[in-house]
Design a protein around this motif. Sequence first.
Motif, PDB file in Angstrom:
ATOM      1  N   UNK A  74     -48.836  10.817  -6.022  1.00 13.27           N
ATOM      2  CA  UNK A  74     -48.739   9.453  -5.495  1.00 13.27           C
ATOM      3  C   UNK A  74     -48.354   9.527  -4.020  1.00 13.27           C
ATOM      4  N   UNK A  75     -48.535   8.432  -3.304  1.00 11.64           N
ATOM      5  CA  UNK A  75     -48.233   8.407  -1.875  1.00 11.64           C
ATOM      6  C   UNK A  75     -46.762   8.711  -1.590  1.00 11.64           C
ATOM      7  N   UNK A  76     -45.852   8.125  -2.380  1.00 13.16           N
ATOM      8  CA  UNK A  76     -44.436   8.354  -2.124  1.00 13.16           C
ATOM      9  C   UNK A  76     -44.067   9.823  -2.364  1.00 13.16           C
ATOM     10  N   UNK A  77     -44.737  10.471  -3.318  1.00 12.28           N
ATOM     11  CA  UNK A  77     -44.473  11.889  -3.566  1.00 12.28           C
ATOM     12  C   UNK A  77     -44.956  12.746  -2.404  1.00 12.28           C
ATOM     13  N   UNK A  78     -46.101  12.397  -1.835  1.00 10.82           N
ATOM     14  CA  UNK A  78     -46.601  13.121  -0.664  1.00 10.82           C
ATOM     15  C   UNK A  78     -45.651  12.944   0.521  1.00 10.82           C
ATOM     16  N   UNK A  79     -45.155  11.702   0.714  1.00  7.49           N
ATOM     17  CA  UNK A  79     -44.221  11.452   1.824  1.00  7.49           C
ATOM     18  C   UNK A  79     -42.938  12.264   1.663  1.00  7.49           C
ATOM     19  N   UNK A  80     -42.443  12.373   0.421  1.00 11.23           N
ATOM     20  CA  UNK A  80     -41.229  13.162   0.179  1.00 11.23           C
ATOM     21  C   UNK A  80     -41.449  14.634   0.502  1.00 11.23           C
ATOM     22  N   UNK A 139     -26.865  11.524  -3.431  1.00 16.40           N
ATOM     23  CA  UNK A 139     -26.296  12.235  -2.290  1.00 16.40           C
ATOM     24  C   UNK A 139     -24.770  12.278  -2.328  1.00 16.40           C
ATOM     25  N   UNK A 140     -24.204  12.386  -3.523  1.00 13.53           N
ATOM     26  CA  UNK A 140     -22.747  12.436  -3.656  1.00 13.53           C
ATOM     27  C   UNK A 140     -22.160  13.697  -3.027  1.00 13.53           C
ATOM     28  N   UNK A 141     -22.911  14.778  -3.003  1.00 15.02           N
ATOM     29  CA  UNK A 141     -22.395  16.016  -2.413  1.00 15.02           C
ATOM     30  C   UNK A 141     -22.176  15.862  -0.911  1.00 15.02           C
ATOM     31  N   UNK A 142     -22.908  14.959  -0.253  1.00 17.01           N
ATOM     32  CA  UNK A 142     -22.672  14.735   1.174  1.00 17.01           C
ATOM     33  C   UNK A 142     -21.280  14.165   1.403  1.00 17.01           C
ATOM     34  N   UNK A 143     -20.834  13.318   0.495  1.00 17.61           N
ATOM     35  CA  UNK A 143     -19.482  12.748   0.604  1.00 17.61           C
ATOM     36  C   UNK A 143     -18.448  13.859   0.451  1.00 17.61           C
ATOM     37  N   UNK A 144     -18.651  14.753  -0.505  1.00 18.21           N
ATOM     38  CA  UNK A 144     -17.735  15.885  -0.705  1.00 18.21           C
ATOM     39  C   UNK A 144     -17.735  16.764   0.537  1.00 18.21           C
ATOM     40  N   UNK A 145     -18.910  17.089   1.049  1.00 20.42           N
ATOM     41  CA  UNK A 145     -19.013  17.954   2.222  1.00 20.42           C
ATOM     42  C   UNK A 145     -18.385  17.349   3.461  1.00 20.42           C
ATOM     43  N   UNK A 202     -29.125  21.492  -3.350  1.00 19.97           N
ATOM     44  CA  UNK A 202     -30.239  21.961  -2.530  1.00 19.97           C
ATOM     45  C   UNK A 202     -30.929  20.833  -1.787  1.00 19.97           C
ATOM     46  N   UNK A 203     -31.122  19.687  -2.449  1.00 17.25           N
ATOM     47  CA  UNK A 203     -31.767  18.566  -1.766  1.00 17.25           C
ATOM     48  C   UNK A 203     -30.815  17.924  -0.758  1.00 17.25           C
ATOM     49  N   UNK A 204     -29.527  17.972  -1.028  1.00 18.98           N
ATOM     50  CA  UNK A 204     -28.558  17.386  -0.110  1.00 18.98           C
ATOM     51  C   UNK A 204     -28.487  18.148   1.206  1.00 18.98           C
ATOM     52  N   UNK A 205     -28.578  19.454   1.154  1.00 21.72           N
ATOM     53  CA  UNK A 205     -28.484  20.256   2.381  1.00 21.72           C
ATOM     54  C   UNK A 205     -29.852  20.602   2.961  1.00 21.72           C
ATOM     55  N   UNK A 206     -30.922  20.053   2.370  1.00 19.59           N
ATOM     56  CA  UNK A 206     -32.253  20.215   2.931  1.00 19.59           C
ATOM     57  C   UNK A 206     -32.995  21.460   2.506  1.00 19.59           C
ATOM     58  N   UNK A 207     -32.538  22.146   1.470  1.00 22.40           N
ATOM     59  CA  UNK A 207     -33.234  23.343   0.988  1.00 22.40           C
ATOM     60  C   UNK A 207     -34.308  23.024  -0.044  1.00 22.40           C
ATOM     61  N   UNK A 208     -34.234  21.847  -0.652  1.00 23.85           N
ATOM     62  CA  UNK A 208     -35.204  21.410  -1.658  1.00 23.85           C
ATOM     63  C   UNK A 208     -35.601  19.964  -1.367  1.00 23.85           C
ATOM     64  N   UNK A 209     -36.767  19.537  -1.822  1.00 28.13           N
ATOM     65  CA  UNK A 209     -37.172  18.138  -1.615  1.00 28.13           C
ATOM     66  C   UNK A 209     -36.272  17.179  -2.384  1.00 28.13           C
ATOM     67  N   UNK A 252     -35.296  14.666  -4.970  1.00 28.75           N
ATOM     68  CA  UNK A 252     -35.857  14.419  -6.293  1.00 28.75           C
ATOM     69  C   UNK A 252     -35.121  13.339  -7.067  1.00 28.75           C
ATOM     70  N   UNK A 253     -33.881  13.078  -6.756  1.00 24.97           N
ATOM     71  CA  UNK A 253     -33.137  12.061  -7.489  1.00 24.97           C
ATOM     72  C   UNK A 253     -32.397  12.600  -8.696  1.00 24.97           C
ATOM     73  N   UNK A 254     -32.146  13.889  -8.745  1.00 26.65           N
ATOM     74  CA  UNK A 254     -31.397  14.472  -9.855  1.00 26.65           C
ATOM     75  C   UNK A 254     -29.899  14.347  -9.551  1.00 26.65           C
ATOM     76  N   UNK A 255     -29.113  13.800 -10.490  1.00 26.01           N
ATOM     77  CA  UNK A 255     -27.688  13.591 -10.233  1.00 26.01           C
ATOM     78  C   UNK A 255     -26.878  14.887 -10.280  1.00 26.01           C
ATOM     79  N   UNK A 256     -25.715  14.848  -9.658  1.00 25.39           N
ATOM     80  CA  UNK A 256     -24.773  15.956  -9.712  1.00 25.39           C
ATOM     81  C   UNK A 256     -23.851  15.705 -10.909  1.00 25.39           C
ATOM     82  N   UNK A 257     -23.877  16.584 -11.916  1.00 25.03           N
ATOM     83  CA  UNK A 257     -23.137  16.328 -13.154  1.00 25.03           C
ATOM     84  C   UNK A 257     -21.648  16.081 -12.916  1.00 25.03           C
ATOM     85  N   UNK A 258     -21.131  15.108 -13.634  1.00 24.04           N
ATOM     86  CA  UNK A 258     -19.725  14.723 -13.642  1.00 24.04           C
ATOM     87  C   UNK A 258     -19.257  14.061 -12.339  1.00 24.04           C
ATOM     88  N   UNK A 259     -20.099  13.972 -11.315  1.00 27.30           N
ATOM     89  CA  UNK A 259     -19.706  13.326 -10.064  1.00 27.30           C
ATOM     90  C   UNK A 259     -20.556  12.115  -9.726  1.00 27.30           C
TER      91      UNK A 259
END
Length: 188
Positions: free
Chosen positions: A24-30, A83-89, A143-150, A152-159
């Motif tokens: 889809x277009x949004x997937x290509x943009x990501x 992007x909860x890990x950005x708050x931690x970082x 990985x997605x928070x620090x730019x190593x992976x695209x 994806x919207x996967x949550x960080x468990x327990x946070x």
Amino acid sequence: RPVDLAAAAAGGAAALPLLWGALHDYQRRRLLAFLDPHADPLGAGYAIIQAKIAVGSGQLFGKGLFAGTQNVLRFIPEQHTDFIFTVVGEELGFAGATVLLGLYGVWIWRALAIAAGARDRLGGLIATGIGAMMAFHVVVNIGMTVGLLPVTGIPLPLLSYGGTSLLTTLAATGLLLGVRARAWGARG
């Protein structure tokens, strides 16, 4: 064999244009934003750029709880979930992020230890699968928070905010404890 791996890689490379057309277009943009977030800094690349700024601004010990400027001023989209890990970082810095990764590492290590000591094959497979699930979520989210992976919207468990992720993680932890209790019951 190396020949088989080379053939599989060549087949995958030949299929890339077909796969690209199926997205889809949004997937290509990501995916394009992952490769070069500065090509669209106010669109698809915005979240990645702001996340890197937030994590980097935390430096060694962070800015302090609730004192992160990227977080408080809401520059980071979906900061309570994806992007909860950005708050931690940003607020706890490299030291806090390392402690958090260490805690996840202990959780995963214990899951694999439970798998190794399981009473039967099913218990071992359940524990291994749960440990792999946790590791996958942690690696992809950070990985997605620090730019190593695209993104994806996967949550960080327990946070991450959200009841489904929390409920799933707690149910998985309960299964792990059940496998462990069954193994200990067999020894006693």
